[in-house]
Scaffold this motif. Structure first.
Motif, short mmCIF file in Angstrom:
data_model
loop_
_atom_site.label_atom_id
_atom_site.label_comp_id
_atom_site.label_asym_id
_atom_site.label_seq_id
_atom_site.Cartn_x
_atom_site.Cartn_y
_atom_site.Cartn_z
N ASN A 33 0.80 -1.22 0.00
CA ASN A 33 0.00 0.00 0.00
C ASN A 33 0.84 1.28 0.00
OD1 ASN A 33 -2.45 -1.12 -0.16
ND2 ASN A 33 -2.92 -1.01 2.02
N THR A 34 2.14 1.17 -0.12
CA THR A 34 3.01 2.36 -0.04
C THR A 34 3.69 2.63 -1.37
OG1 THR A 34 3.43 1.62 2.19
CG2 THR A 34 4.70 3.49 1.44
N ALA A 35 4.15 1.59 -2.02
CA ALA A 35 4.86 1.78 -3.28
C ALA A 35 3.92 1.46 -4.45
CB ALA A 35 6.09 0.90 -3.33
N ASN B 124 -15.12 -2.61 -7.93
CA ASN B 124 -13.85 -1.90 -7.74
C ASN B 124 -13.59 -1.75 -6.25
OD1 ASN B 124 -11.52 -0.51 -8.64
ND2 ASN B 124 -12.50 1.41 -8.06
N ASN B 125 -12.33 -1.85 -5.89
CA ASN B 125 -11.98 -1.74 -4.48
C ASN B 125 -10.56 -1.22 -4.37
OD1 ASN B 125 -11.79 -2.23 -1.65
ND2 ASN B 125 -10.79 -4.18 -2.10
N THR B 126 -10.37 -0.19 -3.57
CA THR B 126 -9.01 0.31 -3.39
C THR B 126 -8.60 0.08 -1.94
OG1 THR B 126 -9.82 2.50 -2.82
CG2 THR B 126 -9.27 2.11 -5.12
N THR B 127 -7.30 -0.06 -1.72
CA THR B 127 -6.80 -0.22 -0.35
C THR B 127 -5.62 0.70 -0.07
OG1 THR B 127 -5.31 -1.97 -1.03
CG2 THR B 127 -7.47 -2.66 -0.23
N GLY B 198 -2.56 3.85 5.82
CA GLY B 198 -1.41 2.96 5.73
C GLY B 198 -1.81 1.52 5.51
N ASN B 199 -1.45 0.68 6.47
CA ASN B 199 -1.62 -0.76 6.31
C ASN B 199 -3.09 -1.18 6.22
OD1 ASN B 199 -1.38 -3.56 6.50
ND2 ASN B 199 0.49 -3.34 7.70
N SER B 200 -3.40 -1.96 5.19
CA SER B 200 -4.80 -2.36 5.00
C SER B 200 -5.19 -3.56 5.86
CB SER B 200 -5.05 -2.69 3.54
OG SER B 200 -4.28 -3.82 3.18
N ARG B 201 -4.24 -4.07 6.62
CA ARG B 201 -4.58 -5.25 7.43
C ARG B 201 -4.89 -4.89 8.88
NH1 ARG B 201 0.46 -8.38 5.48
NH2 ARG B 201 0.00 -8.46 3.26
N PHE B 202 -4.60 -3.63 9.25
CA PHE B 202 -4.79 -3.26 10.66
C PHE B 202 -5.65 -2.00 10.82
CE2 PHE B 202 -0.80 -5.61 10.53
CZ PHE B 202 -1.04 -6.56 11.52
N GLY B 203 -6.48 -2.02 11.86
CA GLY B 203 -7.24 -0.84 12.26
C GLY B 203 -7.06 -0.63 13.75
#
Lengths: 170, 285
Positions: A33-35, B124-127, B198-203
């Motif tokens: 998700n960064t690059a 469509n889906n963005t992360t 940032g990280n799509s795996r953590f909230g």
């Protein structure tokens, strides 16, 4: 003249392919998700200097808008690519050698490695900076935005350079 | 006047550049300005044609992962069926033992069915952005309305914010504007789910008092307070509980929904939502 038309045609065909890859396949190349790699603009960065800036800006703006429509980021890519092309028109008269000015060609074939790398890096950095700042539209997560700009620039540069060496270098 | 014309001719490329830039900024402000759900219906529909094709490619790549998720869901449904069967046998046994109770059985006390589910596919889906959205292939024709919840076979996914005839746009859980009432299923303490980019795996789950003992591995589920989602749908697993801010936890959650591989989702229709929400309208201060 024929040579220029041939060159333009091959560049345009390459541009179409790059757009296709950007729209349908680049999503699978995003790292953490960064690059995020951007490749579609390589066609515009390689357009010969003899092409009118107005045409170049228009084509860039429209290409950016197409990417925007597909990703619901209306205007962000369009603005970023127009900025990058503005910078292209600024730096070329300052840095380009006289030999190149005659042929008008901007590629690894006519340029030395150092000039071409710096040129590509500056344009990609401009693009990513504008894109991610507009995308975030705030300074709350500025650290993260800067990381995205840096990593995406390095990653995009690497992939674009690879494309140049593989497909455009004779 | 002549000077202006001369200036414009001389610097026409620069002027043109500024016009394009200005146009781009106008488009950004009108159609994005943080809340991209302001995107006009027409643009949204146009965008579908491109996104639907991209979704086909993506579905092909994700088939393997999707199969695994479906198998898991199947297994959990089987378990639930078995569990319900055993409860049914038990209840029937009690009713047989005490036949007087059957006459006293009050049908009004049978719990109402509050939620129904509309299956849908992701177009469509963005992360990777700060404000991520999910586009779904069901719209107002299928009964989708703004405000409905979206869940995946593994847990919460988002909330519908905009609906056209055939499509709908949902605020993803991975959006800085997405907030949800959540609770620790072990202790029952209620907090607020938020994502910080940032990280799509953590909230994060926030605003649980520090007196409560949160343990790594606790399951975080929906509290059911919002009337959008049923109670007890999994949000994620607590993976870090060290950060304490002003007497409250800000604990990290490993999200249970794999956002990089979501294809089949369910839109949650809360049947009594309007009735429940109407209770809170015009409350005395």
């Amino acid at each position: 003249m024929n040579l220029t038309i041939n060159r333009l045609a091959s560049l345009a065909a390459g541009g179409g392919l790059l757009m296709f890859f950007q729209l349908y396949l680049v999503n699978y190349l995003i790292i953490g998700n960064t690059a995020i790699p951007f490749i579609y603009f390589l066609f515009l960065f390689m357009l010969p200097i003899s092409v009118s800036p107005a045409i170049e800006f228009t084509v860039g703006f429209l290409m950016g808008l197409i990417i925007d429509i597909s990703g619901l980021t209306l205007g962000v890519h369009a603005s970023a690519i127009t900025c990058a092309l503005g910078v292209k028109r600024l730096i070329i008269p300052i840095t380009i050698s006289t030999g190149v000015r005659e042929t008008g060609d901007i590629s690894l074939n006519s340029q030395n490695f150092f000039w071409y790398s710096t040129y590509l890096l500056i344009l990609i950095l401009t693009y990513n900076t504008v894109y991610f700042l507009l995308e975030a539209f705030s300074f709350i997560n500025i650290g993260q935005t800067i990381l995205k700009i840096l990593f995406s620039t390095i990653y995009s540069f690497f992939i674009n350079y690879l494309i140049c060496v593989t497909f455009y270098k004779k | 006047m002549f000077r202006i014309v001369k200036f414009l001719t001389e610097y026409r490329n620069v002027v043109y550049w500024f016009i394009l830039q200005f146009l781009a900024i106008i488009i950004i402000v009108n159609y994005n300005d943080y809340q991209r759900h302001e995107v006009g219906d027409n643009i949204l529909q146009l965008s579908k044609a491109m996104q639907a094709r991209r979704a086909n490619v993506k579905n092909y790549f994700n088939l393997d992962k999707e199969n695994r998720i479906l198998t898991e869901e199947n297994l959990s449904l089987h378990r639930k069926v078995e569990h319900l069967k055993s409860r049914l046998n038990y209840t029937e046994g009690i009713l047989r033992l005490d036949s007087n109770r059957i006459t006293a059985f009050d049908t009004n006390k049978i719990k109402k069915q509050y939620y129904s589910y509309i299956p849908c596919r992701v177009i469509n889906n963005t992360t990777e952005r700060n404000y991520n959205y999910i586009t779904l292939d069901k719209g107002s024709v299928d009964g989708v309305k703004p405000g409905m919840g979206v869940i995946s076979p593994r847990g919460i996914a988002g909330k519908v914010i905009r609906v056209t005839k055939d499509y709908s746009l949902a605020l993803s859980m991975l959006n800085l504007n997405f907030k949800l009432s959540a609770k620790d299923s072990r202790t029952g303490n209620v907090g607020m789910y938020e994502w910080e980019g940032g990280n799509s795996r953590f909230g994060y789950i926030k605003y649980i008092p520090q007196e409560v003992e949160l343990r790594i591995g606790d399951t975080i589920v929906t509290s059911g307070y919002s009337s959008v989602f049923p109670e007890g749908i999994i949000i994620g697993i607590l993976s870090d509980n060290k950060v304490i801010k002003a007497g409250f936890y800000k604990a990290k959650i490993a999200l249970s929904t794999p956002f990089d591989a979501i294809n089949d989702l369910y839109i949650v229709e809360a049947k009594q939502r309007e009735a429940i929400d109407s209770l809170t309208i015009n409350l005395p201060e």
